[in-house]
Design an enzyme around this catalytic site. Structure first.
Site, short mmCIF file in Angstrom:
data_model
loop_
_atom_site.label_atom_id
_atom_site.label_comp_id
_atom_site.label_asym_id
_atom_site.label_seq_id
_atom_site.Cartn_x
_atom_site.Cartn_y
_atom_site.Cartn_z
N ASP A 132 0.84 -1.20 0.00
CA ASP A 132 0.00 0.00 0.00
C ASP A 132 0.88 1.26 0.00
O ASP A 132 0.68 2.18 -0.82
CB ASP A 132 -0.87 -0.05 1.27
CG ASP A 132 -2.09 0.83 1.20
OD1 ASP A 132 -2.37 1.38 0.13
OD2 ASP A 132 -2.78 0.94 2.24
N SER A 163 -2.48 -10.05 2.44
CA SER A 163 -2.54 -10.43 3.88
C SER A 163 -1.30 -11.13 4.43
O SER A 163 -1.30 -11.52 5.60
CB SER A 163 -3.77 -11.32 4.19
OG SER A 163 -4.96 -10.57 4.13
N THR A 164 -0.23 -11.28 3.63
CA THR A 164 0.91 -12.06 4.12
C THR A 164 2.01 -11.21 4.76
O THR A 164 3.06 -11.73 5.12
CB THR A 164 1.54 -12.92 3.01
OG1 THR A 164 2.07 -12.05 1.99
CG2 THR A 164 0.52 -13.86 2.39
N TYR A 217 -0.63 -8.21 7.90
CA TYR A 217 -1.79 -8.99 8.36
C TYR A 217 -1.44 -10.46 8.68
O TYR A 217 -2.33 -11.26 8.99
CB TYR A 217 -2.93 -8.89 7.36
CG TYR A 217 -3.64 -7.54 7.35
CD1 TYR A 217 -3.34 -6.57 8.31
CD2 TYR A 217 -4.60 -7.23 6.40
CE1 TYR A 217 -3.98 -5.33 8.31
CE2 TYR A 217 -5.26 -6.00 6.40
CZ TYR A 217 -4.94 -5.05 7.35
OH TYR A 217 -5.58 -3.83 7.35
N1 AR6 Z 1 5.64 -5.41 -4.22
C1 AR6 Z 1 5.15 -6.67 -4.05
N2 AR6 Z 1 4.96 -7.22 -2.84
C2 AR6 Z 1 5.26 -6.46 -1.75
C3 AR6 Z 1 5.76 -5.14 -1.85
C4 AR6 Z 1 5.94 -4.62 -3.16
N3 AR6 Z 1 6.39 -3.38 -3.37
N4 AR6 Z 1 5.94 -4.65 -0.58
C5 AR6 Z 1 5.59 -5.65 0.27
N5 AR6 Z 1 5.19 -6.73 -0.43
P1 AR6 Z 1 1.49 -6.05 3.16
P2 AR6 Z 1 -1.09 -7.06 4.12
C6 AR6 Z 1 4.69 -8.05 0.06
O1 AR6 Z 1 1.96 -5.82 4.54
O2 AR6 Z 1 -0.43 -8.15 4.88
C7 AR6 Z 1 -0.59 -1.99 4.92
O3 AR6 Z 1 -0.12 -1.13 5.90
C8 AR6 Z 1 4.95 -8.40 1.49
O4 AR6 Z 1 6.25 -8.98 1.60
O5 AR6 Z 1 1.79 -5.03 2.13
O6 AR6 Z 1 -2.31 -7.38 3.30
C9 AR6 Z 1 -2.03 -1.72 4.52
O7 AR6 Z 1 -2.36 -0.34 4.59
C10 AR6 Z 1 3.84 -9.40 1.76
O8 AR6 Z 1 4.22 -10.70 1.27
O9 AR6 Z 1 -0.13 -6.27 3.12
C11 AR6 Z 1 -2.79 -2.51 5.52
O10 AR6 Z 1 -2.95 -1.81 6.74
C12 AR6 Z 1 2.68 -8.92 0.89
O11 AR6 Z 1 3.27 -7.99 -0.03
C13 AR6 Z 1 -1.92 -3.72 5.76
O12 AR6 Z 1 -0.59 -3.30 5.42
C14 AR6 Z 1 1.56 -8.23 1.65
O13 AR6 Z 1 2.10 -7.47 2.71
C15 AR6 Z 1 -2.26 -4.86 4.84
O14 AR6 Z 1 -1.48 -5.97 5.20
#
Ligand code: AR6
Length: 167
Positions: A33, A121-122, A125
């Site tokens: 995000d 979510s990984t 979350y």
């Molecule tokens: N490109 C691809 N994957 C990524 C990137 C990127 N640039 N950055 C991180 N990941 P997360 P969630 C991976 O935390 O768990 C936010 O604050 C990361 O390694 O981005 O759904 C939102 O505002 C992981 O495997 O999302 C919400 O509050 C995956 O993307 C909350 O985090 C998802 O990690 C959502 O949490």
């Protein structure tokens, strides 16, 4: 439908739509995000604010999805979806599957052919990657959609390996 896997940063992917692992406020956060809003510029946040004012005053519910412009990102749209926080005591996998299904439904309404997903979510979350990969792949394979290619963009080698071993 083709399913492809890439290890890397989703904000560098050329696609019709990039899916954002957002939160219900739609006002940004960390992880994917944060990267999407940083690289995409203020236009995305402005549209998110308008969506909140017009439709999602109480927030975008978990498992649902909504599209905005992609600003300066190399895509036409960002589809924001809200994954569930992982729980050890409650099975929320239907909500995680819903994120993929609803994002593809929104992609269909846009006419998007190539859609890139992170592993929703990984991160913040805390959903265990192997389980999240299984839910993601099942949901995409079972979806009825006109999307021609779903590309999973996995940030690290462990996430990539989890998807690859299942695929
Ligand atoms: N490109 C691809 N994957 C990524 C990137 C990127 N640039 N950055 C991180 N990941 P997360 P969630 C991976 O935390 O768990 C936010 O604050 C990361 O390694 O981005 O759904 C939102 O505002 C992981 O495997 O999302 C919400 O509050 C995956 O993307 C909350 O985090 C998802 O990690 C959502 O949490």
């Amino acid at each position: 439908m083709d399913i492809t896997l890439v290890q890397g940063d989703i904000t560098e992917q050329r696609a019709d739509a990039l899916v954002n692992a957002a939160n219900s406020s739609l006002l940004g956060g960390g992880g994917v995000d944060g990267a999407i809003h940083r690289r995409g510029g203020p236009e995305i946040l402005e549209e998110c604010r308008r969506l909140r004012a017009s439709t999602y005053g109480a927030g975008l519910p978990t498992g649902q999805a909504v599209a905005t412009t992609a600003g300066r990102l190399p895509a036409r749209w960002v589809i924001h979806t809200v994954g569930p926080v992982h729980s050890a005591s409650e099975d929320r996998s239907h909500l995680l599957a819903s994120c993929y299904r609803e994002s593809l439904r929104v992609a269909d309404t846009l006419g998007a052919a190539l859609v890139a997903f992170p592993a929703i979510s990984t991160g913040v979350y805390r959903w265990p990657i192997d389980d999240a990969a299984r839910i993601a792949l099942d949901a995409v394979l079972q979806a009825t959609t006109r999307v021609a290619e779903v590309r999973f963009v996995l940030f690290d080698a462990r996430a990539y390996a989890a998807f690859e071993s299942l695929l």
